[in-house]
Design an enzyme around this catalytic site. Structure first.
Site, PDB file in Angstrom:
ATOM      1  N   CYS A 222       0.843  -1.204   0.000  1.00  0.00           N
ATOM      2  CA  CYS A 222       0.000   0.000   0.000  1.00  0.00           C
ATOM      3  C   CYS A 222       0.877   1.253   0.000  1.00  0.00           C
ATOM      4  O   CYS A 222       1.774   1.384   0.815  1.00  0.00           O
ATOM      5  CB  CYS A 222      -0.906  -0.012   1.231  1.00  0.00           C
ATOM      6  SG  CYS A 222      -1.710   1.572   1.547  1.00  0.00           S
TER       7      CYS A 222
ATOM      8  N   CYS B  25       0.382   3.244   3.568  1.00  0.00           N
ATOM      9  CA  CYS B  25       0.741   2.689   4.880  1.00  0.00           C
ATOM     10  C   CYS B  25       2.062   3.300   5.367  1.00  0.00           C
ATOM     11  O   CYS B  25       2.930   3.659   4.566  1.00  0.00           O
ATOM     12  CB  CYS B  25       0.878   1.168   4.790  1.00  0.00           C
ATOM     13  SG  CYS B  25      -0.673   0.286   5.036  1.00  0.00           S
TER      14      CYS B  25
ATOM     15  N   ASN C 139      -0.007  15.750  -3.008  1.00  0.00           N
ATOM     16  CA  ASN C 139      -0.341  14.711  -3.980  1.00  0.00           C
ATOM     17  C   ASN C 139       0.785  14.585  -5.019  1.00  0.00           C
ATOM     18  O   ASN C 139       1.190  15.576  -5.624  1.00  0.00           O
ATOM     19  CB  ASN C 139      -1.659  15.079  -4.669  1.00  0.00           C
ATOM     20  CG  ASN C 139      -2.273  13.911  -5.405  1.00  0.00           C
ATOM     21  OD1 ASN C 139      -1.608  13.209  -6.152  1.00  0.00           O
ATOM     22  ND2 ASN C 139      -3.564  13.714  -5.189  1.00  0.00           N
TER      23      ASN C 139
ATOM     24  N   HIS D 248      -4.331   0.266   7.941  1.00  0.00           N
ATOM     25  CA  HIS D 248      -4.819   0.016   6.590  1.00  0.00           C
ATOM     26  C   HIS D 248      -6.261  -0.497   6.573  1.00  0.00           C
ATOM     27  O   HIS D 248      -6.996  -0.295   5.608  1.00  0.00           O
ATOM     28  CB  HIS D 248      -3.892  -1.017   5.929  1.00  0.00           C
ATOM     29  CG  HIS D 248      -4.177  -1.255   4.492  1.00  0.00           C
ATOM     30  ND1 HIS D 248      -3.753  -0.402   3.500  1.00  0.00           N
ATOM     31  CD2 HIS D 248      -4.858  -2.262   3.876  1.00  0.00           C
ATOM     32  CE1 HIS D 248      -4.149  -0.876   2.326  1.00  0.00           C
ATOM     33  NE2 HIS D 248      -4.823  -1.993   2.523  1.00  0.00           N
TER      34      HIS D 248
ATOM     35  N   ASN E   9     -13.256   9.878  -1.408  1.00  0.00           N
ATOM     36  CA  ASN E   9     -13.850   8.864  -2.279  1.00  0.00           C
ATOM     37  C   ASN E   9     -13.659   7.551  -1.563  1.00  0.00           C
ATOM     38  O   ASN E   9     -12.532   7.166  -1.283  1.00  0.00           O
ATOM     39  CB  ASN E   9     -13.103   8.772  -3.619  1.00  0.00           C
ATOM     40  CG  ASN E   9     -13.208  10.044  -4.408  1.00  0.00           C
ATOM     41  OD1 ASN E   9     -14.267  10.658  -4.488  1.00  0.00           O
ATOM     42  ND2 ASN E   9     -12.092  10.461  -4.996  1.00  0.00           N
TER      43      ASN E   9
ATOM     44  N   SER F 230      -8.623   4.993  -5.196  1.00  0.00           N
ATOM     45  CA  SER F 230      -7.518   4.243  -5.770  1.00  0.00           C
ATOM     46  C   SER F 230      -6.939   3.265  -4.761  1.00  0.00           C
ATOM     47  O   SER F 230      -6.110   2.441  -5.115  1.00  0.00           O
ATOM     48  CB  SER F 230      -6.444   5.217  -6.257  1.00  0.00           C
ATOM     49  OG  SER F 230      -6.077   6.070  -5.189  1.00  0.00           O
TER      50      SER F 230
ATOM     51  N   HIS G 140      -6.930   2.140   1.865  1.00  0.00           N
ATOM     52  CA  HIS G 140      -6.392   2.756   3.086  1.00  0.00           C
ATOM     53  C   HIS G 140      -7.224   4.019   3.382  1.00  0.00           C
ATOM     54  O   HIS G 140      -7.451   4.825   2.487  1.00  0.00           O
ATOM     55  CB  HIS G 140      -4.916   3.109   2.874  1.00  0.00           C
ATOM     56  CG  HIS G 140      -4.212   3.427   4.146  1.00  0.00           C
ATOM     57  ND1 HIS G 140      -3.228   2.628   4.681  1.00  0.00           N
ATOM     58  CD2 HIS G 140      -4.383   4.446   5.008  1.00  0.00           C
ATOM     59  CE1 HIS G 140      -2.814   3.151   5.814  1.00  0.00           C
ATOM     60  NE2 HIS G 140      -3.499   4.268   6.028  1.00  0.00           N
TER      61      HIS G 140
ATOM     62  N   HIS H  29      -8.425   7.428   3.682  1.00  0.00           N
ATOM     63  CA  HIS H  29      -7.790   8.698   3.313  1.00  0.00           C
ATOM     64  C   HIS H  29      -8.789   9.614   2.632  1.00  0.00           C
ATOM     65  O   HIS H  29      -9.866   9.188   2.217  1.00  0.00           O
ATOM     66  CB  HIS H  29      -6.609   8.453   2.363  1.00  0.00           C
ATOM     67  CG  HIS H  29      -7.033   7.956   1.008  1.00  0.00           C
ATOM     68  ND1 HIS H  29      -7.398   6.646   0.777  1.00  0.00           N
ATOM     69  CD2 HIS H  29      -7.162   8.593  -0.190  1.00  0.00           C
ATOM     70  CE1 HIS H  29      -7.724   6.500  -0.504  1.00  0.00           C
ATOM     71  NE2 HIS H  29      -7.598   7.666  -1.111  1.00  0.00           N
TER      72      HIS H  29
ATOM     73  N   GLN I  73      -8.842  13.610   0.219  1.00  0.00           N
ATOM     74  CA  GLN I  73      -8.020  14.560  -0.526  1.00  0.00           C
ATOM     75  C   GLN I  73      -8.434  15.980  -0.149  1.00  0.00           C
ATOM     76  O   GLN I  73      -9.573  16.217   0.264  1.00  0.00           O
ATOM     77  CB  GLN I  73      -8.210  14.369  -2.026  1.00  0.00           C
ATOM     78  CG  GLN I  73      -7.773  13.010  -2.520  1.00  0.00           C
ATOM     79  CD  GLN I  73      -7.673  12.991  -4.040  1.00  0.00           C
ATOM     80  OE1 GLN I  73      -7.105  13.904  -4.665  1.00  0.00           O
ATOM     81  NE2 GLN I  73      -8.231  11.979  -4.652  1.00  0.00           N
TER      82      GLN I  73
ATOM     83  N   HIS J 293     -21.734  22.647   5.881  1.00  0.00           N
ATOM     84  CA  HIS J 293     -22.429  21.364   5.693  1.00  0.00           C
ATOM     85  C   HIS J 293     -21.549  20.391   4.922  1.00  0.00           C
ATOM     86  O   HIS J 293     -20.525  20.786   4.352  1.00  0.00           O
ATOM     87  CB  HIS J 293     -23.770  21.571   4.971  1.00  0.00           C
ATOM     88  CG  HIS J 293     -23.635  22.162   3.588  1.00  0.00           C
ATOM     89  ND1 HIS J 293     -23.508  23.518   3.353  1.00  0.00           N
ATOM     90  CD2 HIS J 293     -23.597  21.577   2.375  1.00  0.00           C
ATOM     91  CE1 HIS J 293     -23.421  23.742   2.048  1.00  0.00           C
ATOM     92  NE2 HIS J 293     -23.454  22.577   1.437  1.00  0.00           N
TER      93      HIS J 293
ATOM     94  N   PHE K 214     -31.458  10.019 -19.500  1.00  0.00           N
ATOM     95  CA  PHE K 214     -32.197  11.247 -19.185  1.00  0.00           C
ATOM     96  C   PHE K 214     -31.435  12.096 -18.167  1.00  0.00           C
ATOM     97  O   PHE K 214     -31.454  13.324 -18.233  1.00  0.00           O
ATOM     98  CB  PHE K 214     -33.599  10.910 -18.658  1.00  0.00           C
ATOM     99  CG  PHE K 214     -34.507  12.107 -18.655  1.00  0.00           C
ATOM    100  CD1 PHE K 214     -35.089  12.563 -19.832  1.00  0.00           C
ATOM    101  CD2 PHE K 214     -34.760  12.797 -17.479  1.00  0.00           C
ATOM    102  CE1 PHE K 214     -35.909  13.687 -19.835  1.00  0.00           C
ATOM    103  CE2 PHE K 214     -35.582  13.928 -17.470  1.00  0.00           C
ATOM    104  CZ  PHE K 214     -36.153  14.364 -18.660  1.00  0.00           C
TER     105      PHE K 214
END
Ligand code: H2U
Ligand code: ZN
Length: 343
Positions: free
Chosen positions: A49, A52, A74, A114, A154, A162, A165, A167, A169, A296, A316
């Site tokens: 990873c 880690c 990043n 992890h 995400n 991706s 672990h 995390h 961004q 919020h 649609f």
């Protein structure tokens, strides 16, 4: 009109966009895509990873043996600091317009472990995550050329994460991105015309109706907004009117940590899998005064019918307007039952 049976559209006053609701449609058969169920058991430490502690990242830098949260720039940043602020308008017709966009992109690990997630981390560790978000927000807000700080997570392969672990961004940008820019416009207009805050007034209405509220504590309310697009979308709203993380008081830090853990754990109980989602905080822009802005967070999870059937935003939705079948009220009922059962 019966909102539980008849097709209708609902207005999102934060973005001034509409969502089509088709409550009668939930019974239709499904023979489409079935996503793989993600593997559940993960080791505490994974030598392959890149997040880690002690491991080398894709860019070659080695992570320190961190013991709490950990931040790094990043290695494949979408935005760079040294971009000129110039605008191009080819032939000055307003049709081929481009603008330099500078920014800072960071990755933040929630924990050295992890195998953990916001739902399985202990309360003090999540409070530390909230404090790290806060100090990152403050530092980036002070940085010249930054107007907005977007913190987002995400979670799950289905949402494009991706790596499992835990995390998130953090992207700090020169301009205010589209979604918060729309919310800014709406909140400013509402503030001017009503002399009160859009989300404060909305929370009062929801407190009266109750049917879309999932869980709450002294500092925060979690609800499925009246205008939710994603099947189990939720809005986490501070009860108190303030714009950004640095304005949280000590108890609100704990309350935010607790409510985040509660909603993510509730999500995990819907289909008995780590529930995928994209979530992020919408905080006041970092330049100028923003009395209209109400702190919020949005959670946008893609799952619809089971751990393997996701909602597609196609057809649609892409060409017309977003559409949902299960009503926000039914989604809230389902989520609420899982908060109560799962304690
Ligand atoms: P997501 O899981 O939300 O995609 O976030 C992971 C981020 O981590 C992603 O933006 C960065 C990717 O660019 N990354 C590094 O900075 N270094 C690495 O060694 C791998 C991934
Ligand atoms: Zn890891």
């Amino acid at each position: 009109m019966d909102l539980t049976e008849q097709s209708h559209r609902r207005l999102n006053p934060l973005t001034d966009e509409w969502v089509l609701v088709s409550p009668h449609r939930t019974q239709r058969p499904w023979q489409g895509a079935v996503e793989a169920v993600p593997a559940v058991a993960r080791p505490q430490y994974d030598p392959t990873c890149y997040l880690c502690p002690g491991n080398p990242r894709a860019g070659g830098v080695r992570n320190p043996q961190y013991t709490s949260t950990y931040i790094f720039e990043n290695d494949f940043a979408a935005l760079k600091k040294d971009v000129p602020a110039s605008t191009i308008d080819v032939q000055h017709k307003g049709l081929l317009v481009a603008e330099g966009e500078s920014g800072i992109c960071r990755v933040m690990c929630f924990s050295p472990r992890h195998d953990l997630t916001l739902s399985s981390m202990e309360q003090p560790a999540i409070e530390e995550v909230v404090r790290t978000w806060t100090s990152q927000f403050s530092e980036l807000a002070r940085t010249p050329g930054v107007s907005h700080v977007q913190i987002f997570e995400n979670r799950g392969e289905m949402m494009g994460a991706s790596n499992p672990h835990p995390h998130c961004q953090i992207w700090a940008t020169k301009s205010i991105p589209q979604a918060p820019a729309r919310e800014l416009f709406s909140q400013q207009n509402y503030f001017k015309s009503h002399d009160s805050c859009l989300l404060c007034d909305y929370l009062k209405l929801e407190a009266g109706e109750q049917k879309r509220i999932i869980c709450e504590n002294e500092g925060f309310v979690v609800l499925v907004p009246f205008w939710a697009v994603w099947p189990f979308e939720v809005l986490v709203c501070s009860r108190r009117h303030f714009g950004a993380l640095p304005e949280l008081n000590g108890s609100e830090v704990s309350q935010l940590a607790a409510i985040l853990k509660q909603i993510v754990s509730t999500y995990d109980r819907i289909f008995e899998v780590p529930f995928p989602y994209s979530m992020g905080f919408h905080q006041s822009p970092t330049t100028g005064a923003h009395p209209e802005w109400h702190f919020h967070a949005h959670f946008y999870p893609p799952l619809l019918r089971s751990a393997t059937v996701r909602k597609f935003m196609v057809g649609f939705e892409m060409l017309g307007t977003p559409q949902r079948d299960i009503t926000p009220e039914l989604a809230a009922e389902r989520l609420r039952s899982l908060v109560a059962n799962g304690k």
